[in-house]
Design an enzyme around this catalytic site. Structure first.
Site, mmCIF file in Angstrom:
data_model
loop_
_atom_site.group_PDB
_atom_site.id
_atom_site.type_symbol
_atom_site.label_atom_id
_atom_site.label_comp_id
_atom_site.label_asym_id
_atom_site.label_seq_id
_atom_site.Cartn_x
_atom_site.Cartn_y
_atom_site.Cartn_z
ATOM 1 N N GLU A 1 0.819 -1.208 0.000
ATOM 2 C CA GLU A 1 0.000 0.000 0.000
ATOM 3 C C GLU A 1 0.855 1.262 0.000
ATOM 4 O O GLU A 1 0.499 2.256 -0.640
ATOM 5 C CB GLU A 1 -0.934 0.000 1.212
ATOM 6 N N HIS B 1 1.867 2.420 -3.414
ATOM 7 C CA HIS B 1 0.845 3.073 -4.240
ATOM 8 C C HIS B 1 0.949 4.596 -4.157
ATOM 9 O O HIS B 1 0.354 5.297 -4.974
ATOM 10 C CB HIS B 1 -0.545 2.609 -3.822
ATOM 11 N N ASP C 1 3.322 -5.363 -5.719
ATOM 12 C CA ASP C 1 3.569 -6.699 -5.169
ATOM 13 C C ASP C 1 5.062 -6.985 -5.075
ATOM 14 O O ASP C 1 5.582 -7.391 -4.027
ATOM 15 C CB ASP C 1 2.909 -7.770 -6.055
#
Length: 726
Positions: free
Chosen positions: A576, A579, A632
């Site tokens: 996260e 991002h 990922d």
């Protein structure tokens, strides 16, 4: 030898000439001295050996004491059992680590779905055992609502009577013979505001695109029951229509309608839906025309789509907002709204009664969860048949209690959030989770110094962005302070039927959402429930959110080995955080960066994922999943580095017994466990790669994995080349 010994009395003795008298006389003394010397050497050697042996035993003891020890806590035993049940150790990890960690995954729910269901079981236990709690008035209503939802006997006894009452309030319909021709916009306004149903478009509040704490009404396309596509085979289309026609006819029959009228009205309802669907434009076309979203006033929309009384319908829906004709709206597809308005005008002139039936049939489908088993079964049967026709996996059947937990959670979220925090997210858990996040964040800041494609200015700005990031963990402020969550829900009236209770909760929830947007919120508005399992990064508020429901076993527990927490929850946290920088990876997103190096890394990433074999019949679009693949592959690398740094600073690492995995092997296994999911459940429109790729993609790109699992060169999990993006 000393000369003094040669002057002794033994020199006067005679010996045969062939032998040396000195040697003969001195031999006993020489032997005595040599044996003593040898004894001393043996003693010294024995002492040294004893010291070495003792120190070796001591070192072995020390290493065993400081090395990884089996974790014997109940939490670790549960996790060990979970890993043993889900994995397949007969598969070589270097060949297929997904199967090694997840088994064949057939019939296996995704790890996130399994965790979500476990959280709902916790909520069920809370809702079914209220006796041990001191409940206020508002909390008591949540428990009453849940009890009425699971009381299927009462719901069955009510039959279709509560639904017929709703239809009468809307003016009735021709199917049952009683129909009062009400004003179309009045009916539409009631459907939107009192029943939460939007037959021709959707309208909801969202943060303003440029002013994140200012609410704006967004108008979107409707959600269609029919799984139609822009380019669909005629045969499939005909089968879908036939199934939907049978479903609508069944609804009409359950409501006591005349079979001939039901068939006629159902067919024309499908015709209206089909025409509305034809008005939709593909997303790619809207993006190409740069008309994905448009800002228009209510007045302007009224001129372009005059069949709808926009001001009165929206005002009724979003009370107590004070709307005016100059109010700005965000419109998703203006062309659709224009064509929809024209169709409605045509229907009002020719088939006003059919338009009424179309709206009511749609409402019945929406309300089916609150109706008796006959309506629910009709809906469930339709969904399963449509999924078969569109070659999608069957929809799993949820037990009644789970649906009731979901509905209670939606209507009484403040109450259930506080109760869930108290039950499942102790201060100790929160502290451990925050410590893990801090380790991940610090590692990312340090790692940014070595990102090869970033220029110095971008690198400094990126580090500042991470430093300034807010983190929300567990639940919203009011959930962490239960006193703030004790709402009274004065506007909710429970009974006399479950349907009436359900509708009262729908109205109350809508009012609370509007009121929530109207308040001046300096902090972030949560987009997930406290017991949810989805983490996210909010661009507008620059905040990352990890709900309490995600930080639960088997993803996280304060008593787990650190390898498990870093491999599972730590990788999610790092994912996260990355991002934050997704925009930099898009074309033109980082003009000052080394574009050649960045594009080379992204191309390497695409090729790396394309080289990994997938099960037959499964394919994916590497460009569509690129940003998630990047998160990922970087997330696992960051989590591994953070874990390795932690190992250097702290002793006392533990492992799971009977798994024969070292701490670092356990780290990789824990990451893979998060991604376990049956491949057939993956949808092509998913922005994430198929589950097998989410395991093999990042782990095969890490040299540490191949080293710790001793993978031979050229094996799937030890390729000849790797990519470096983050």
């Amino acid at each position: 030898m000393s000369r003094a010994w040669g002057r002794g009395p033994f020199l006067r003795q005679e010996f045969p000439a062939q032998r040396s008298p000195v040697s003969q006389v001195e031999w006993p003394q020489e032997r005595h001295i040599t044996v003593g010397f040898m004894v001393r050497r043996v003693l010294v050697a024995g002492l040294l050996f004893s010291l070495l042996l003792g120190s070796s035993v001591l070192l072995v003891y020390i290493f065993r004491s400081c090395g990884p020890r089996p974790c014997r806590t109940p939490e670790c035993h549960d996790l060990q059992a979970h890993y043993l049940a889900s994995g397949n150790t007969s598969v070589a990890p270097c060949t297929d680590f997904f199967s090694f960690a997840c088994g064949d995954a057939k019939g296996t729910k995704s790890s996130f779905q399994a965790l979500a269901e476990e959280n709902k079981r916790r909520l069920r236990k809370i809702l079914e055992e209220p006796g041990s709690r001191h409940l206020g008035t508002g909390e008591d209503k949540a428990f009453q609502f849940y009890s009425s939802c699971v009381d299927t006997g009462a719901i069955e006894a009510e039959g279709a009577a509560p639904l017929r009452q709703v239809i009468e309030e809307l003016g009735g319909w021709r199917i049952s013979g009683n129909w009062t021709s009400l004003d179309f916009n009045r009916t539409l306004s009631l459907l939107m505001s009192q029943y939460g149903y939007f037959p021709f478009f959707r309208a909801y509040l969202r943060p303003h695109p440029t002013l994140p704490h200012t609410p704006v009404i967004q108008i979107d396309q409707p959600e269609f029951d029919l799984p139609l596509k822009q380019e669909q085979e005629q045969k499939i289309y005909a089968q879908i229509v036939r199934e939907y026609l049978a479903y609508l006819s069944r609804l009409g029959a359950l409501l006591g309608g005349d079979p001939d009228k039901v068939q006629q009205h159902a067919f024309l309802s499908i015709s209206i839906t089909s025409q509305l669907f034809q008005f939709l434009r593909p997303l790619e076309e809207q993006q190409a025309q740069k008309k994905l979203f448009q800002l228009v006033t209510i007045d302007q929309l009224q001129e372009m789509a005059p069949a709808i009384d926009w001001l009165s319908c929206l005002q009724a829906t979003f009370t107590p907002m004070s709307l005016r004709p100059s109010q700005l709206l965000v419109v998703h597809d203006l062309e659709y709204l224009k064509n929809m308005s024209q169709l409605v005008e045509e229907q009002l002139l020719k088939y006003r009664d059919f338009l009424q039936s179309h709206m009511i049939l749609g409402l019945v489908g929406t309300l089916s969860p609150a109706l008796n088993s006959k309506f629910q079964e009709a809906r469930r049967s339709l969904i399963q048949k449509l999924r078969e026709l569109t070659q999608r996996p069957p929809m799993p059947t949820s037990p009644r209690w789970m649906k009731c937990v979901e509905e209670t959670g939606a209507f009484f979220e403040p109450t259930l959030a506080a109760l869930f925090i108290h039950e499942a997210f102790s201060p100790k858990t929160q502290s451990a989770a925050m410590e893990l996040f801090t380790a991940i964040k610090d590692t990312l800041i340090a790692r940014l110094r070595r990102v090869p494609w970033m220029d110095e200015k971008t690198r400094k700005e990126a580090q500042d962005r991470v430093t300034q990031l807010q983190v929300k963990m567990g639940g919203p402020e009011w959930a962490l302070k239960p006193s703030l969550a004790r709402e009274e829900y004065n506007d909710i009236q429970l009974g006399p039927s479950y349907l009436q209770s359900f509708l009262s909760c729908v109205r109350s929830l809508r009012a609370r959402i509007v009121q929530n947007f109207l308040q001046s919120f300096p902090q972030h508005r949560w987009q997930v429930s406290t017991w949810g399992v989805s983490a996210y990064y909010s661009i507008s508020d620059h905040v990352v959110v990890f709900p309490a429901g995600l930080l639960q076993p088997p993803f996280f527990h304060p008593g787990y080995p650190r390898a498990v927490n870093f491999g599972a929850a730590g990788s999610i946290m790092a994912h996260e955080l990355l991002h934050i920088f997704s925009q930099l990876l898009l074309p033109g997103g980082c003009p000052a960066c080394d574009t050649h190096a960045l594009q080379g890394a992204l191309l390497c990433l695409k090729r790396h994922y394309q080289s990994i074999p997938l099960p037959s019949g499964l394919s994916f679009n590497g460009s569509w999943t690129l940003l998630e693949n990047a998160a990922d592959i970087g997330g696992v690398a960051i989590a591994l580095q953070a874990y390795s740094r932690r190992l250097l600073r702290y002793y006392g690492e533990t492992i799971l017994p009977n798994l024969d995995l070292s701490p670092l092997q356990l780290f990789f296994r824990s990451y893979a466990q998060v991604m376990c999911r049956e491949p057939s459940t993956w949808e092509p429109q998913d922005p994430h790669s198929p589950p097998m790729l989410r395991v093999h993609g990042p782990l095969s790109n890490m040299q540490a994995f191949a080293r710790h699992f001793h993978c031979p060169r050229g094996a799937l999990m030890n390729p000849s080349s790797r990519c470096q993006l983050w």
